[in-house]
Design a protein around this motif. Structure first.
Motif, mmCIF file in Angstrom:
data_model
loop_
_atom_site.group_PDB
_atom_site.id
_atom_site.type_symbol
_atom_site.label_atom_id
_atom_site.label_comp_id
_atom_site.label_asym_id
_atom_site.label_seq_id
_atom_site.Cartn_x
_atom_site.Cartn_y
_atom_site.Cartn_z
ATOM 1 N N LEU A 39 79.327 31.078 51.302
ATOM 2 C CA LEU A 39 80.548 31.286 50.530
ATOM 3 C C LEU A 39 81.073 32.689 50.689
ATOM 4 O O LEU A 39 82.268 32.921 50.725
ATOM 5 N N ILE B 272 73.213 16.961 43.451
ATOM 6 C CA ILE B 272 73.848 18.127 44.061
ATOM 7 C C ILE B 272 73.384 19.393 43.367
ATOM 8 O O ILE B 272 73.126 20.412 44.006
ATOM 9 N N LEU B 273 73.276 19.357 42.072
ATOM 10 C CA LEU B 273 72.816 20.518 41.334
ATOM 11 C C LEU B 273 71.424 20.931 41.814
ATOM 12 O O LEU B 273 71.160 22.105 42.079
ATOM 13 N N ILE C 140 79.567 24.973 40.273
ATOM 14 C CA ILE C 140 79.852 24.731 41.680
ATOM 15 C C ILE C 140 79.229 23.411 42.130
ATOM 16 O O ILE C 140 79.602 22.856 43.166
ATOM 17 N N ALA C 141 78.289 22.908 41.354
ATOM 18 C CA ALA C 141 77.686 21.626 41.706
ATOM 19 C C ALA C 141 78.589 20.459 41.335
ATOM 20 O O ALA C 141 78.332 19.325 41.726
ATOM 21 N N THR C 142 79.645 20.731 40.570
ATOM 22 C CA THR C 142 80.520 19.636 40.184
ATOM 23 C C THR C 142 81.644 19.499 41.196
ATOM 24 O O THR C 142 82.228 20.470 41.637
ATOM 25 N N LEU D 269 78.591 20.223 51.099
ATOM 26 C CA LEU D 269 79.323 20.200 49.829
ATOM 27 C C LEU D 269 80.732 19.658 50.014
ATOM 28 O O LEU D 269 81.200 18.811 49.258
ATOM 29 N N LEU E 190 82.279 28.843 41.631
ATOM 30 C CA LEU E 190 82.649 29.442 42.911
ATOM 31 C C LEU E 190 83.125 30.874 42.724
ATOM 32 O O LEU E 190 82.680 31.801 43.412
ATOM 33 N N ASN F 265 81.956 16.132 48.334
ATOM 34 C CA ASN F 265 82.883 16.215 47.217
ATOM 35 C C ASN F 265 84.280 15.711 47.526
ATOM 36 O O ASN F 265 85.125 15.664 46.648
ATOM 37 N N LEU G 14 84.846 27.909 38.104
ATOM 38 C CA LEU G 14 84.106 29.051 37.569
ATOM 39 C C LEU G 14 82.917 29.407 38.452
ATOM 40 O O LEU G 14 82.685 30.569 38.754
ATOM 41 N N ALA H 176 76.287 14.149 39.678
ATOM 42 C CA ALA H 176 76.190 15.606 39.773
ATOM 43 C C ALA H 176 74.766 16.120 39.926
ATOM 44 O O ALA H 176 74.534 17.140 40.569
ATOM 45 N N SER I 111 76.624 27.249 37.862
ATOM 46 C CA SER I 111 76.317 25.817 37.889
ATOM 47 C C SER I 111 77.522 24.923 38.162
ATOM 48 O O SER I 111 77.367 23.854 38.737
ATOM 49 N N LEU J 34 71.546 22.394 45.322
ATOM 50 C CA LEU J 34 72.114 23.734 45.383
ATOM 51 C C LEU J 34 71.171 24.766 44.793
ATOM 52 O O LEU J 34 71.144 25.911 45.232
ATOM 53 N N LEU K 147 79.550 20.351 29.926
ATOM 54 C CA LEU K 147 78.406 19.578 30.401
ATOM 55 C C LEU K 147 77.585 19.059 29.214
ATOM 56 O O LEU K 147 77.118 17.915 29.214
#
Lengths: 278, 371, 295
Positions: free
Chosen positions: A271, A256-257, C122-124, A206, C173, A210, C171, A253, C120, A260, A30
């Motif tokens: 989950l 969504i970040l 998981i946001a991708t 999600l 998840l 996605n 990672l 991204a 983080s 979440l 990132l």
């Protein structure tokens, strides 16, 4: 192992060091993305690919937004996602209610049939479904993007778990109160299982946002690309100017970040529903 | 009128018979307690009156109506559940209001029951809350209430619809001992105030004895005995009832019926008890019987013609009284004594006697009362 | 007429309930039939036929198309590629996920920050992760272009490059799920182990791992299924190349949508379906024995 705060200082420092190293590893892609998105590609390469941005162009995000038509694509993704989440909530709630509170013949068989659909992901059913969409003239369309996902066995399963946790006494009391099925669903079942429903909504959101394989299969016109497909198009179109593709990815991204982080409790609960007992 | 009548009511779940040919009449405005151990069918019987379960056979009546096919909400009954069954997401006020939302209620001055308006509902809720001391708590949710408060909300929900019959399924079992004693009094007071039929289910015989106008004892789906608490206590009709009512329970030992010089006795262990003259169905001389006598009716005596020797095993002190646990022929016998004087020596032998009227005889095969 | 609620204690079905259930289930059933069950049937049908180039005519070829395709080169290589992909992504993903979770499962000040960082990814989405790695391992300009054992253009190592993007993306998840599993282990178990003289390593292998084995099994099943369905990352990172070395099963199904090959594609889809069921079933059989349930 979730143990004490009474660790000797050196141990604490050691753990912080380990955690920091791991964080760097996780965040590295990132971080590099952010740097390269901000840098001018040519200058960055000339500088020998350092770990800091070179010749920063703050306007790159605007460029990516405009050239990638990200606004329209995110709007389309949002529309499709909201449709799917709403439809899945409704169908899953109704199905879960039927399987929990209604007595009808072959109920167990019906439930098994429902769960069996989880073995048929869109990757397997791709070809016939594309054919169906083509014959209905729904390629490159909003219904085409959403239709196959309006029902969900996973949602039915999750919400059913929630419904089964409602104490039988509560159902008895409702019966005496004169609540029929719909009234019970509306007044009691849904409010009491709100956390589970919310968790499922997050997971559903999600998943829908996605999605890649299905939109890729049914969309060939640029204006019907969802944001995920748009990312591919944009990076593929500008192989030399990778900073645009990267900037677009960042733009895609971030919302969504944020979402979440705000909804992390619901996300985690959704989950771990199948994974962790208790 | 709100009598409740079970006529030949049977309930089967598959192969299991939960209630077996129940014939029971609950009189208008009485406080009837269905008493029995877990699984005896008392809760099932209650649920059938509520309309939560259907009867496999038999007739259920409330007032003068046969209600077998009437839906729960139209029977004009209310129920207090063991777990209170409060809606966790609703406030106390909304919980109490809930029966009024979908049910029709009898309105004074009108012939037909109807649904209440919002204003009328609010009035009823306020009234019920006041009666039960819940007015301050109306805005709270059940999670923010103590056990006792939750129980009162459950009661509030039950009284607000002014039912013909109050049904209660072990409502006190989740309360601590002190609160239980207090609530027992309040329930009796409530019964007097609302002057409505109460049908109350419990396994706790103390609750039954203290609150009921009549007790109906059940086991294995069958009714064993019905009667006023004191009557059931003094004259149990079979061994089950004899052992179930009373704490500590009635002592039961094996014995033999003998007649000596025209007087009836039972031989137990090395001695015998005098028995009150039995009725027409006197047992045969030498017949085996089961002898029942309550712990408070046994007295330590000296040697005598109507006494039985026992060995003292233990003494339990309870402050105001003591329990002397003895052994005769391998059977345990408890004697209640005031806590004065020296207790009998452990391991020693003492002799017990009892007044003839306090000796109960039961048939060892049928468990039915003989005398 | 019985009560509106037919409870378990009843065991009676009622007409009213059945009609209502039919109404409640209808929407889901319509969607499932149209997009799940009918396609399954249709796949079998397509697999039995061959169409012409324009899709205007078809002829029946029978089950031999199945044996030819499933035994054939394209499916076999697709299966191998997908299989390699599973082996590349799942074990590494699990190990890393467990490492992150174990590291972050302690009470230190600021631990939540680390937990958020670890979660983080998981946001991708797959697309986002792929686009990131497209640059990262880009042969000309990628930071990792010279790593050697990972690339996007060398047939021998391109699949690893694709796998890397998936491992990174999963990672978050994996971390979240394993962490939840760890947190569900009661403190007393660790205390008892410590009292028994177990050192940290022993505690981990003899206590922690067994206690989270149900969670791990769930994760393995999920990750394997994800890996078998890999498509987006291939589509974005390599387009199937180089030299077909990254053509997973789904990629090949996608590639066989033209009328002339649609029969082949359909058979491969059935093949994927069967493989998924078999692999998942095997996992349940084999792993279930090693999973410790209950306390």
């Amino acid at each position: 192992m979730g143990t004490d705060l009474n660790l000797p200082t050196w141990k604490k420092v050691a753990w912080y060091a380990v955690l920091t190293v791991l964080s760097v590893v996780v965040l590295f892609p990132l971080y590099m993305t952010l740097i390269r998105a901000l840098s001018t590609p040519v200058s960055y390469l000339q500088k020998g690919q350092p770990l800091y941005p070179v010749d920063i162009q703050w306007g790159i995000f605007r460029r990516a937004w405009v050239e990638g038509d990200l606004g329209a694509k995110m709007a389309l993704s949002a529309l499709v996602t909201v449709t799917i989440v709403a439809a899945q909530l409704i169908t899953a709630l109704l199905a879960a209610y039927a399987f929990t509170f209604l007595k009808f013949p072959f109920r167990r068989l019906g439930f098994a049939l429902f769960m069996a659909t989880m073995m048929l992901p869109i990757e397997v059913t791709l070809i016939p479904n594309v054919q169906t969409m083509r014959s209905w003239h729904l390629l490159n369309s909003y219904p085409g993007l959403a239709l196959p996902f309006l029902a969900t066995a996973f949602g039915a399963f999750l919400i059913r778990q929630g419904f089964m946790g409602i104490p039988p006494d509560l159902r008895d009391a409702s019966q005496l109160d004169g609540f029929g099925h719909l009234a019970f669903l509306r007044r009691v079942a849904i409010p009491v299982t709100r956390p589970v429903i919310a968790s499922f909504a997050v997971i559903s959101f999600l998943g829908a946002w996605n999605q890649y394989t299905w939109p890729r299969a049914v969309v060939s016109e640029g204006r019907w690309e969802t944001i995920q497909i748009g990312l591919k198009s944009l990076s593929a179109a500008r192989p030399e100017e990778n900073n645009i593709g990267l900037a677009a990815a960042i733009i895609a991204a971030i919302p969504i970040l944020v979402l979440l982080i705000v909804l992390q409790r619901q996300l985690i609960r959704g989950l771990t529903a199948g994974a962790v007992k208790g | 009128m709100s009598e409740v009548v079970f006529e030949g009511v049977t309930k089967r779940f598959g192969d299991v018979t939960a209630v077996d040919q129940l014939d029971l009449e609950v009189l208008n405005e009485e406080f009837m307690v269905l008493l029995g151990p877990s699984g005896c069918g008392k809760t099932t019987a209650l649920r059938m009156i509520a309309g939560l379960d259907t009867a496999t056979e038999g007739t259920l009546r409330i007032g003068d109506r046969v209600v077998n096919d009437v839906e729960a909400k139209d029977r004009n009954v209310s129920m207090v559940f063991q777990s209170y069954a409060l809606y966790p997401h609703m406030t106390v006020a909304k919980n109490i209001e809930s029966p009024l939302l979908a049910r029709k209620v009898r309105v004074p001055g009108e012939t037909e029951p109807r649904k209440l308006t919002k204003v009328e509902r609010a009035e009823q809720v306020a009234d019920a809350a006041r009666t039960l001391g819940l007015s301050e708590l109306l805005g709270r949710k059940p999670a923010a209430l103590s056990g006792g408060q939750r129980q009162r909300v459950a009661l509030g929900r039950a009284i607000v619809s002014q039912p013909d019959v109050f049904l209660m399924d072990e409502p006190l079992s989740n309360l601590d001992a002190k609160l239980r004693a207090q609530t027992r009094l309040e329930l009796v007071g409530l019964h007097e105030r609302v002057a409505t039929t109460f049908l109350y289910v419990t396994h706790d015989q103390v609750e039954a004895m203290t609150m009921a106008t009549r007790i109906a004892i059940m086991t294995d789906g069958r009714l064993q005995q019905v009667g006023a608490p004191q009557g059931v206590y003094e004259r149990p009709q079979n061994l089950f009832v004899a052992r179930f009512i009373g704490s500590p329970p009635m002592n039961t030992v094996a014995g033999t019926y003998v007649v000596d010089a025209g007087e009836p006795f039972v031989q137990v262990g090395d001695g015998r008890f005098a028995v009150a003259g039995t009725a027409e169905s006197a047992p045969v001389e030498g017949a085996k019987v089961v002898v029942g006598v309550r712990p408070e009716h046994l007295v330590l005596t000296g040697q005598g013609p109507t006494s039985v020797g026992v060995t003292v095993r233990a003494v339990e002190w309870l402050g105001h009284e003591r329990h002397v646990i003895c052994d005769v022929d391998g059977t345990s016998v408890i004697v209640r004594q005031p806590s004065e004087g020296a207790p009998p020596a452990i391991g020693g032998t003492v002799r017990l006697s009892a007044a003839p009227g306090e000796i109960h005889l039961f048939d060892p095969d049928t468990s039915e009362r003989i005398n | 007429m019985s009560s509106p609620f037919a409870l378990e204690r009843h065991g009676e079905t009622t007409l009213k309930d059945t009609l209502l259930a039919a109404a409640f289930l209808l929407p889901s059933l319509v969607i499932f039939t149209t997009f799940f069950f009918y396609p399954l049937y249709r796949l079998f049908y397509l697999g039995l036929h061959q169409q012409n180039t324009f899709g205007t005519a078809e002829r029946y070829v029978g089950w031999k198309q199945y044996t030819e395709v499933l035994g054939g080169k394209e499916f076999r290589e697709g299966l191998l590629t997908s299989g390699r992909y599973v082996l590349l992504t799942v074990p590494l993903g699990l190990v890393l996920g467990v490492t992150l979770a174990v590291a972050a499962n302690r009470r230190l000040r600021g631990i939540k920050v680390f937990q958020t960082i670890f979660a983080s990814t998981i946001a991708t989405s797959v697309a986002v992760a792929s686009v990131l790695f497209l640059t990262l391992i880009n042969p000309q300009v990628g930071y990792f272009r010279d790593v050697g054992f990972i690339s996007l253009t060398d047939p021998a190592t391109a699949l690893r490059g694709v796998a890397l993007s998936s491992v990174w993306q999963n990672l978050g998840l994996t971390f979240i799920i394993v962490l939840a599993g760890l947190q569900a282990v009661p403190e007393e178990i660790y205390e008892a182990a410590t009292l028994d003289g177990y050192g940290p390593l022993r505690r981990f292998f003899k206590v922690t791992l067994p206690m989270i084995s149900p969670t791990m099994m769930f994760l393995v099943v999920v990750l394997v299924v994800f890996a078998l369905q890999a498509f987006a990352q291939v589509d974005i990172l390599t387009g199937g190349g180089p030299a077909g070395s990254t053509q997973t099963l789904v990629w090949r199904i996608f590639d066989n949508q033209q009328p002339r090959q649609i029969g082949v594609g359909a058979v491969m889809a059935i093949g994927l379906f069967a493989v998924t069921i078999i692999v998942t079933g095997l996992q349940f059989l084999i792993l279930n024995r090693r999973v410790h349930y209950g306390n």
